[in-house]
Design an enzyme around this catalytic site. Structure first.
Site, mmCIF file in Angstrom:
data_model
loop_
_atom_site.group_PDB
_atom_site.id
_atom_site.type_symbol
_atom_site.label_atom_id
_atom_site.label_comp_id
_atom_site.label_asym_id
_atom_site.label_seq_id
_atom_site.Cartn_x
_atom_site.Cartn_y
_atom_site.Cartn_z
ATOM 1 N N THR A 11 0.852 -1.201 0.000
ATOM 2 C CA THR A 11 0.000 0.000 0.000
ATOM 3 C C THR A 11 0.888 1.252 0.000
ATOM 4 O O THR A 11 2.030 1.221 0.477
ATOM 5 C CB THR A 11 -0.961 0.031 1.211
ATOM 6 O OG1 THR A 11 -0.198 0.154 2.416
ATOM 7 C CG2 THR A 11 -1.830 -1.205 1.264
ATOM 8 N N GLY A 12 0.336 2.325 -0.543
ATOM 9 C CA GLY A 12 1.107 3.580 -0.611
ATOM 10 C C GLY A 12 2.306 3.424 -1.525
ATOM 11 O O GLY A 12 3.414 3.857 -1.194
ATOM 12 N N ALA A 13 2.059 2.830 -2.703
ATOM 13 C CA ALA A 13 3.172 2.516 -3.612
ATOM 14 C C ALA A 13 3.397 3.600 -4.661
ATOM 15 O O ALA A 13 4.114 3.373 -5.638
ATOM 16 C CB ALA A 13 2.923 1.157 -4.281
ATOM 17 N N SER A 15 4.700 6.613 -3.931
ATOM 18 C CA SER A 15 5.799 7.516 -3.600
ATOM 19 C C SER A 15 6.669 6.929 -2.495
ATOM 20 O O SER A 15 6.337 5.904 -1.882
ATOM 21 C CB SER A 15 5.230 8.897 -3.230
ATOM 22 O OG SER A 15 5.344 9.185 -1.877
ATOM 23 N N GLY A 16 7.798 7.564 -2.255
ATOM 24 C CA GLY A 16 8.642 7.267 -1.104
ATOM 25 C C GLY A 16 9.028 5.797 -0.945
ATOM 26 O O GLY A 16 9.379 5.103 -1.898
ATOM 27 N N TYR A 164 0.331 11.180 14.666
ATOM 28 C CA TYR A 164 1.197 10.267 13.902
ATOM 29 C C TYR A 164 1.786 9.205 14.834
ATOM 30 O O TYR A 164 1.718 8.001 14.562
ATOM 31 C CB TYR A 164 2.305 11.095 13.254
ATOM 32 C CG TYR A 164 3.295 10.302 12.434
ATOM 33 C CD1 TYR A 164 2.956 9.829 11.172
ATOM 34 C CD2 TYR A 164 4.580 10.047 12.914
ATOM 35 C CE1 TYR A 164 3.870 9.103 10.419
ATOM 36 C CE2 TYR A 164 5.490 9.331 12.171
ATOM 37 C CZ TYR A 164 5.143 8.864 10.918
ATOM 38 O OH TYR A 164 6.036 8.149 10.174
#
Ligand SMILES: NC(=O)c1ccc[n+]([C@@H]2O[C@H](COP(=O)([O-])OP(=O)(O)OC[C@H]3O[C@@H](n4cnc5c(N)ncnc54)[C@H](OP(=O)(O)O)[C@@H]3O)[C@@H](O)[C@H]2O)c1
Length: 283
Positions: A11-13, A15-16, A164
């Site tokens: 997941t969250g692929a 960026s970064g 966070y």
């Protein structure tokens, strides 16, 4: 990857660390499913991976929406018989308190509740996987985190860094409880290091950014680029030497103890039940 083409969902692929981990896992021979909230940007990453001889596809998913997570899990189940590795990497740091359409604080839902729901829904596919693993990308910000049952989502006294840290602590407690409940699965949480990525873009004040990076530098030893941040994620997702290792926390490559609060089994169990109710999985 030691045993043929493994299916890995990151997941969250877009960026970064997530994008770099997806690239590296594809280079190791995995079929990579890119869990992304922006399918066009996801396609760019998939095209790049395929252009280098790898195998990749896009799975649209917004971790800040339970409906979207459910849709993504159903779509995955319709198109894949099994899943070998799930990397819960997507995360945000939100400066001002915001609520999602589901009524949760955005950092909490994106980073913890969304990943919890996705993992639970994908357990049947993971059960059919080979040497199945879940990797939760947490952070050494977690010792600042608190599980305050009277104000879990910081309605009173919101701070972006606190939100966070709370979500990162919750991820480690989730790792612990998941490992206890599902002994057939190998599950790990990690701090990838202090990495220069877009995660801090919602913290617009330059001095504050500098301060956060300085804290991360002190915690992590030095600031790495996204590829270096992906290295320990890829290792946890793929190293056969870690087969059977479960419920542990890693600071980059080194297994270590998380904070005392992150080792509290009673809180881990209670948080599981809470997340089960909030995500609509209970009863
Ligand atoms: N960077 C560090 O120093 C550091 C340190 C410790 C832990 N971490 C953790 O590492 C993980 C990756 O962060 P990063 O540093 O690589 O930051 P990043 O570059 O901002 O990547 C975050 C990823 O999460 C995705 N994302 C955000 N909200 C989402 C949502 N609602 N649904 C689906 N995807 C969503 C982003 O998508 P978009 O591209 O669409 O925004 C992006 O692909 C995070 O969990 C972070 O907490 C980072």
């Amino acid at each position: 990857m030691a045993d043929g083409r493994r299916t890995v969902l990151v997941t969250g692929a877009t960026s970064g660390i997530g994008r770099e981990a997806a690239r590296q896992l594809a280079r190791l021979g995995a079929h990579v499913v890119l869990g992304v909230r922006d399918p066009d940007r996801g396609e760019e990453v998939a095209r790049e991976i395929r252009g280098s001889g790898g195998s990749a596809e896009v799975l649209p998913i917004d971790l800040a929406s339970f409906e979207s997570v459910r849709r993504a899990a159903s779509r995955f189940a319709e198109t894949h018989a099994s899943l070998d590795v799930l990397v819960n990497n997507a995360g945000v740091a939100v400066r001002q308190r915001e609520l999602t359409a589901d009524g949760h604080e955005r950092t909490w839902q994106t980073t913890f509740l969304g990943g919890y729901l996705l993992t639970r829904l994908l357990l049947p596919a993971l059960r059919r996987g080979s040497r199945p693993r879940v990797v939760n990308v947490s952070s050494d910000a977690h010792p600042t985190g608190r599980i305050d049952w009277n104000d879990l989502e910081l309605e009173h006294g919101y701070g972006g860094y606190q939100a966070y840290a709370n979500s990162k602590l919750a991820q480690i407690l989730f790792t612990r409880e998941l490992a206890r409940r599902e002994p057939w699965l190998s599950v790990a949480a990690l701090h990838p290091g202090a990495i220069a990525t877009r995660i801090w873009r919602e913290v617009p004040l330059i001095p504050l950014r500098m301060m956060i990076l300085a804290v991360l530098w002190i915690i992590g030893g030095r600031i790495h680029n996204a590829a270096r941040g992906a290295d320990p994620v890829v290792r946890l997702a793929s190293d056969p030497a870690l087969d059977g290792v479960t419920g542990r926390y890693f600071k980059r490559f080194r297994e270590t103890s998380p904070s005392k609060a992150a080792q509290d089994d009673a809180t881990a169990a209670r948080l599981w039940d809470y997340a089960e109710r909030e995500t609509g999985l209970a009863g």
